[in-house]
Scaffold this active site. Structure first.
Site, PDB file in Angstrom:
ATOM      1  N   ALA A  33     -57.499 -43.315   7.665  1.00 39.03           N
ATOM      2  CA  ALA A  33     -58.735 -43.365   8.126  1.00 39.03           C
ATOM      3  C   ALA A  33     -59.117 -44.434   9.402  1.00 39.03           C
ATOM      4  CB  ALA A  33     -59.688 -43.111   7.150  1.00 39.03           C
ATOM      5  N   ASP A  34     -58.784 -45.611   8.904  1.00 34.79           N
ATOM      6  CA  ASP A  34     -58.978 -46.813   9.778  1.00 34.79           C
ATOM      7  C   ASP A  34     -58.174 -46.695  10.977  1.00 34.79           C
ATOM      8  OD1 ASP A  34     -60.385 -47.633   7.637  1.00 34.79           O
ATOM      9  OD2 ASP A  34     -59.374 -49.503   7.296  1.00 34.79           O
ATOM     10  N   LEU A  82     -18.621 -38.465  17.635  1.00 36.69           N
ATOM     11  CA  LEU A  82     -17.737 -39.261  16.668  1.00 36.69           C
ATOM     12  C   LEU A  82     -16.639 -38.182  16.090  1.00 36.69           C
ATOM     13  CD1 LEU A  82     -20.645 -40.463  14.218  1.00 36.69           C
ATOM     14  CD2 LEU A  82     -18.984 -41.975  15.874  1.00 36.69           C
ATOM     15  N   GLU A 112     -23.619 -45.493   7.767  1.00 36.65           N
ATOM     16  CA  GLU A 112     -24.705 -45.134   7.724  1.00 36.65           C
ATOM     17  C   GLU A 112     -24.714 -43.564   7.225  1.00 36.65           C
ATOM     18  OE1 GLU A 112     -24.943 -45.606  12.154  1.00 36.65           O
ATOM     19  OE2 GLU A 112     -24.100 -47.632  12.019  1.00 36.65           O
ATOM     20  N   LYS A 114     -25.015 -39.830   8.200  1.00 32.58           N
ATOM     21  CA  LYS A 114     -24.956 -39.138   9.418  1.00 32.58           C
ATOM     22  C   LYS A 114     -26.119 -38.147   9.452  1.00 32.58           C
ATOM     23  CE  LYS A 114     -21.870 -36.618  12.652  1.00 32.58           C
ATOM     24  NZ  LYS A 114     -22.783 -35.730  12.750  1.00 32.58           N
ATOM     25  N   ASP A 116     -28.557 -35.248  10.681  1.00 28.35           N
ATOM     26  CA  ASP A 116     -28.490 -33.993  11.141  1.00 28.35           C
ATOM     27  C   ASP A 116     -29.529 -33.573  12.097  1.00 28.35           C
ATOM     28  OD1 ASP A 116     -27.055 -31.765  11.635  1.00 28.35           O
ATOM     29  OD2 ASP A 116     -27.266 -30.772   9.774  1.00 28.35           O
ATOM     30  N   GLU A 171     -31.063 -40.922  16.508  1.00 27.55           N
ATOM     31  CA  GLU A 171     -31.210 -39.515  16.132  1.00 27.55           C
ATOM     32  C   GLU A 171     -32.602 -38.988  16.190  1.00 27.55           C
ATOM     33  OE1 GLU A 171     -28.129 -38.153  16.006  1.00 27.55           O
ATOM     34  OE2 GLU A 171     -28.219 -36.177  15.212  1.00 27.55           O
ATOM     35  N   TYR A 221     -34.463 -42.238  13.970  1.00 29.94           N
ATOM     36  CA  TYR A 221     -33.641 -43.534  13.522  1.00 29.94           C
ATOM     37  C   TYR A 221     -32.906 -43.973  14.827  1.00 29.94           C
ATOM     38  CZ  TYR A 221     -35.473 -43.326   8.698  1.00 29.94           C
ATOM     39  OH  TYR A 221     -36.068 -43.056   7.443  1.00 29.94           O
ATOM     40  N   LYS A 289     -18.530 -47.322  10.938  1.00 30.73           N
ATOM     41  CA  LYS A 289     -18.240 -47.904  12.100  1.00 30.73           C
ATOM     42  C   LYS A 289     -17.651 -49.359  11.988  1.00 30.73           C
ATOM     43  CE  LYS A 289     -22.057 -45.479  14.439  1.00 30.73           C
ATOM     44  NZ  LYS A 289     -23.484 -45.751  14.803  1.00 30.73           N
ATOM     45  N   LYS A 313     -17.620 -36.037   6.765  1.00 25.50           N
ATOM     46  CA  LYS A 313     -18.341 -34.902   6.480  1.00 25.50           C
ATOM     47  C   LYS A 313     -18.531 -34.756   5.076  1.00 25.50           C
ATOM     48  CE  LYS A 313     -19.780 -33.704  10.707  1.00 25.50           C
ATOM     49  NZ  LYS A 313     -19.749 -32.090  10.958  1.00 25.50           N
ATOM     50  N   CYS A 407     -38.122   0.300 -12.504  1.00 19.45           N
ATOM     51  CA  CYS A 407     -37.461  -0.777 -13.112  1.00 19.45           C
ATOM     52  C   CYS A 407     -36.025  -0.146 -13.344  1.00 19.45           C
ATOM     53  CB  CYS A 407     -37.895  -0.994 -14.481  1.00 19.45           C
ATOM     54  SG  CYS A 407     -37.010  -2.457 -15.292  1.00 19.45           S
ATOM     55  N   CYS A 410     -35.316  -0.237 -17.281  1.00 18.58           N
ATOM     56  CA  CYS A 410     -35.968   0.857 -18.416  1.00 18.58           C
ATOM     57  C   CYS A 410     -36.774   1.818 -17.687  1.00 18.58           C
ATOM     58  CB  CYS A 410     -36.975  -0.213 -19.166  1.00 18.58           C
ATOM     59  SG  CYS A 410     -38.429  -0.615 -18.137  1.00 18.58           S
ATOM     60  N   CYS A 425     -42.315  -4.998 -13.289  1.00 15.85           N
ATOM     61  CA  CYS A 425     -42.074  -4.019 -14.203  1.00 15.85           C
ATOM     62  C   CYS A 425     -42.884  -3.796 -14.977  1.00 15.85           C
ATOM     63  CB  CYS A 425     -40.794  -4.151 -14.976  1.00 15.85           C
ATOM     64  SG  CYS A 425     -40.549  -2.957 -16.465  1.00 15.85           S
ATOM     65  N   CYS A 431     -39.170  -2.918 -22.064  1.00 12.39           N
ATOM     66  CA  CYS A 431     -38.062  -2.874 -21.171  1.00 12.39           C
ATOM     67  C   CYS A 431     -37.006  -3.940 -21.988  1.00 12.39           C
ATOM     68  CB  CYS A 431     -38.561  -3.551 -19.850  1.00 12.39           C
ATOM     69  SG  CYS A 431     -37.338  -4.001 -18.466  1.00 12.39           S
TER      70      CYS A 431
END
Ligand code: 9MJ
Length: 692
Positions: A33-34, A82, A112, A114, A116, A171, A221, A289, A313, A407, A410, A425, A431
Site C-alpha cells: 500500500a505504501d 547450450l 544454475e 535451467k 524454462d 531468462e 533472472y 558453467k 536436462k 452410472c 450401477c 451418480c 452403487c
C-alpha cells in the site's frame, strides 16, 4: 518549482530502492500500500510537471503504441545456446573434456537452474535500459524493448556505478503462482488462458501491444553477460559476474551457486531435481558453467555453443500421446471423474496410461475427444493430467465427448446440480463404486473403527460379491472370509495351501470378525459420521446427535427442522434431508440395526438448555483423567462452545498441566479459570445419565 523536481527525484529513488529490495533481495522494504501511494504521488507530480518528468521513471513502464512488428536487432556479442546432456555419463564426458584441455579434473562450476522461459539480452548504457532483444538466431534477435520495460523486476535504471555499456543476458519467465492466478482470472472473466508458464512468457513478450504484455505477470533472472565496456579486474569468474550484476539491481536466481567437479554438479542436479516441483518457476534442467573465465577461454566454442557449459536436462514432465478412451470413475459421494485412457507413454520417468480430465467443464474447455493427440503432464506426486489437445492432429469424424447419463457401475442416473462443477451418480450406497468408498469410510478409525478392514480387503469383498452395502459387513461369517481369501488368491495366482497358511488365515478371519463385532456397540455421532452423508463431518455428526438425541427424529426431520440446529446451514440441511429421503439409504440403516448395530439414545441435548449454554470455553495444558478431545466433547454436550484462543469473550479457561501463554492471558484478562479438579467435579455434578 525546484521543490517539485526534488520531490519527484526523491520519490523515484524511494520506489527504485523498494523495487530492488523486493525483486532482487527478496526482502521487501515497504508494504504494497505504501509503494502504491509513492507511485501515485509520483504519477500525479509528473502529470502536473511534465517538464521534470524522467522517461525512465518507474511510472513509465507501459508505452501505449502497439508496434507494427518487431525490429531486428544485432547482438554486439553473440547470444549463445547450450549443449544438452540427458545422462550422468554425458556429464562425466563433459568433465573429462575439461580435464583434458585445462588440466583441472576438479574445477569449480557455476551451477544454475535451467529456467524454462525465453532468453533475453538487456542493454544498459550509462546505467539506463536502452534496448532489449530476444536471442533469435544468436547473432540477430527481435527488439522487444517496449515489452521488456513492462517487466517490473527489470530495472529501467541501474543502481550504483555501472559501466558505460552493460549487456545482461537472462531468462524472462512466468512464476507458476502468477501463471495460475492469471489463468484463474482469465477463466472467471471469460478470457483466453495461457497453455503453460513457458508459452505465457514467450507469447507475452511477442505481443505487439505492450499494454497487453503489461497485464502478464512476467519476471526475469540474469545468468550471463554480453558486451561490457570495462570489466573490473576483480571479476574473474562467472559466479562473481552474477554477484556483480545483482548489485546493479538485476535479479539473479537464488538457487544458483557453485559446485566442484563432476560429483559436485551431479549432487546439485539431484538436489535441485528433488525440489523441482516446489520451486516457484518451471525448470527443465540444471546448467553447469566452468566458473573461471581463464578456463572458459581455454575451452572456447563450437558453433554457437560454449564448450565450457552444458545443460543437464530432467526427464520431460509433458509428453504427447493419444487418447484411446474416456471412462468415468465414481467416488464415495458419487462424484464422477472423467479419466483419459492413454496410449502408454513415459512421462518424467514413469509409464502413464491414465490421466485425469477433472470434470465435464474441463473436457469442454479443452475439447478433448477420443482419438485426439494430447499433451499429458505429470509433476511430482500429482495425478497425471491432460493439459491440451494438438488440434492439427485430430483425425476426421471425431465428436465432442459427452458425460454419460447413467452410472457405468450401477446404472443409476448421473446428475449435475445447478452451479456445481461435479456430476454425480445418484445411486448412493446402492452403487458398488460408491459403496466401496463408503465402506472404506465407514470402517475408518474416526468412523466405526473396524481394525484390519482395509482398502484392499474391501475391494475384494465387493468385487467378489460378499458385500454390497455397509450393512452386509455385519452378516459376514468366518467361512465367508476364508472362502473369499481363497478366491482372491486364486484370482491373483497365489495359492498357499499349507496347514500353516490355513491356521494363519483363520486367525486373521477371527480377528476381523471380532473387530466387526466390537464395532456393533457404538454411539450415535459415530454412526451419523460413518454413513458418509455429504458435508456431514465429525463435528456436524456430533451436533446432530446431541440436538436430536436419537436417529429416528433425524431421519424424519425435514429441511426446515434441520435448519434450526445451531451451525447447520441450508446446504447441509438439504443434504441431510436428501440422504434420509432416499429409500435405499433408509433400507441400509434398517439393515444395520437389524444386524445388531446399536447405540444409546436419549433425550435431545439442546445446547441452549445445557448448564454451560452460551459459555465459550478454552482448554489448555494437559489433563490427567482424559484427553482434551474427550473433555471438549463432554463440555460441548453440556452446551459449551469450544474455542482455541483466549479473548475477552472467553467464559472459562480450563488449565491443565503445564498451561502456558493462554493461562497467562486469561489471568491478565481476569477470566474465570478452572483446574482439572474443578472440571472433574463439574462434570460429575452435571452429567446425569452417562453410561460410564
Ligand atoms: C537458463 N535457461 O536458465 C543459460 N540458462 O548460459 C542459464 N541459460 C545460458 N544459463 C549461456 N541458467 C547460454 C544460455
Amino acid at each position: 518549482m525546484d521543490l517539485f523536481r526534488q520531490r519527484m527525484r526523491q520519490l523515484q529513488a524511494q520506489i527504485e530502492e523498494a523495487n530492488y529490495r523486493y525483486y532482487v533481495l527478496d526482502d521487501p522494504l515497504l508494504p504494497d500500500a505504501d509503494w502504491d501511494r509513492l507511485l501515485r504521488e509520483l504519477q500525479d507530480l509528473e502529470h502536473r510537471h511534465p517538464e521534470f518528468a524522467d522517461p525512465n521513471s518507474p511510472t513509465q513502464r507501459v508505452g501505449n503504441r502497439p508496434a507494427s512488428g518487431f525490429r531486428e536487432l544485432a547482438h554486439s556479442v553473440p547470444m549463445l545456446s547450450l549443449a544438452n546432456a540427458f545422462s550422468d555419463d554425458e556429464i562425466e564426458d563433459f568433465a573429462g573434456r575439461i580435464a583434458k584441455e585445462t588440466g583441472d579434473d576438479n574445477p569449480v562450476f557455476s551451477v544454475e537452474p535451467k529456467l524454462d522461459g525465453l532468453a533475453i539480452s538487456l542493454r544498459y548504457e550509462n546505467g539506463v535500459f536502452i534496448r532489449g532483444a530476444t536471442r533469435g538466431d544468436g547473432s540477430t534477435g527481435e527488439d522487444v524493448t517496449a515489452n521488456l520495460r513492462t517487466v517490473k523486476c527489470i530495472p529501467l535504471k541501474l543502481r550504483g556505478d555501472a559501466p558505460t555499456v552493460l549487456e545482461v543476458r537472462g531468462e524472462v519467465y512466468m512464476p507458476r503462482a502468477d501463471f495460475e492466478s492469471y489463468n484463474a482470472r482469465a477463466l472467471a472473466e471469460g478470457g483466453k488462458t495461457l497453455a503453460n508458464p513457458r508459452n505465457g512468457a514467450a507469447g507475452s513478450l511477442r505481443q505487439l501491444d505492450p499494454r497487453v504484455t503489461a497485464t502478464r505477470p512476467l519476471a526475469f533472472y540474469a545468468y550471463g553477460l554480453g558486451e561490457v565496456s570495462v570489466m573490473p579486474p576483480s571479476i574473474q569468474t562467472h559466479s562473481q559476474s552474477l554477484a556483480w550484476v545483482r548489485e546493479f539491481g538485476l535479479p539473479v536466481c537464488p538457487e544458483a551457486g557453485t559446485a566442484r567437479g563432476p560429483a559436485g554438479v551431479l549432487d546439485f542436479y539431484h538436489r535441485l531435481g528433488a525440489q523441482r516441483d516446489a520451486l516457484g518457476y518451471d525448470i527443465d534442467g540444471a546448467v553447469y558453467k566452468l566458473d573461471r573465465f581463464d578456463q572458459q577461454r581455454a575451452m572456447g566454442f563450437v558453433s554457437r555453443a560454449p564448450r565450457w557449459a552444458i545443460a543437464h536436462k530432467y526427464p520431460a514432465q509433458e509428453q504427447q500421446t493419444v487418447i484411446e478412451a474416456i471412462d468415468v470413475q465414481v467416488g464415495r459421494t458419487g462424484a464422477i471423474t472423467p479419466v483419459a485412457r492413454l496410449a502408454p507413454v513415459q512421462v518424467a520417468g514413469v509409464v502413464v496410461t491414465n490421466a485425469t480430465l477433472h470434470n465435464a467443464d474441463q473436457i469442454t474447455r479443452l475439447d478433448v475427444r477420443i482419438s485426439d493427440t494430447v499433451i499429458v503432464r505429470r509433476a511430482g506426486d500429482v495425478i497425471p493430467e491432460v493439459v491440451r489437445v494438438i488440434e492439427d492432429r485430430r483425425p476426421a469424424a471425431t465428436t465432442p465427448w459427452r458425460m454419460p447419463v447413467h452410472c457405468p457401475i450401477c446404472g443409476s442416473a448421473i446428475e449435475r446440480e445447478e452451479g456445481e462443477v461435479v456430476s454425480r451418480c445418484t445411486g448412493g450406497l446402492f452403487c458398488p463404486a460408491q459403496s466401496k468408498q463408503a465402506l472404506i469410510h465407514f470402517s475408518s478409525r474416526r468412523a466405526m473403527d473396524i481394525d484390519g478392514l482395509g482398502e484392499r480387503l474391501i475391494e475384494d469383498l465387493v468385487d467378489l460379491g460378499y458385500v454390497k452395502t455397509i450393512a452386509d459387513l455385519y452378516t459376514l461369517r468366518l467361512d465367508d472370509f476364508l472362502a473369499m481369501k481363497r478366491r482372491a488368491e486364486e484370482r491373483d495366482g497365489s495359492t498357499p495351501e499349507t496347514v500353516k497358511a490355513g491356521r494363519v488365515a483363520s486367525k486373521w478371519a477371527e480377528n476381523l470378525l471380532q473387530a466387526i463385532d466390537a464395532s456393533r456397540a457404538t454411539v450415535l455421532e459415530r454412526v451419523l459420521f460413518a454413513l458418509g452423508i455429504r458435508d456431514v463431518g465429525e463435528s456436524t455428526a456430533k451436533t446432530l446427535a446431541r440436538h436430536f438425541g436419537a436417529l429416528d427424529p433425524i431421519m424424519s426431520a425435514d429441511e426446515s427442522v434441520l435448519r434450526e440446529v445451531p451451525d447447520i446451514g441450508p446446504v447441509v440441511a438439504a443434504r441431510i434431508a436428501h440422504f434420509f429421503a432416499q429409500a435405499h439409504n433408509r433400507e441400509v440403516i434398517a439393515a444395520l440395526r437389524g444386524n445388531g448395530v446399536h447405540w444409546p439414545e436419549g433425550p435431545p441435548q439442546r445446547a441452549q438448555d445445557g448448564p454451560l449454554a452460551g459459555k465459550t470455553i478454552v482448554l489448555t495444558g494437559g489433563l490427567a483423567a482424559m484427553s482434551r478431545d474427550e473433555a471438549g466433547t463432554r463440555l460441548e454436550a453440556l452446551g459449551a462452545k469450544l474455542s482455541g484462543s483466549v479473548s475477552k469473550k472467553t467464559g472459562i479457561l480450563i488449565a491443565g498441566e503445564a498451561a502456558g501463554s493462554k493461562l497467562a492471558k486469561a489471568r491478565e484478562l481476569g477470566l474465570e479459570i478452572w483446574d482439572e479438579a474443578m472440571l472433574l467435579s463439574f462434570l460429575a455434578d452435571n452429567e446425569g445419565g452417562r453410561d460410564d
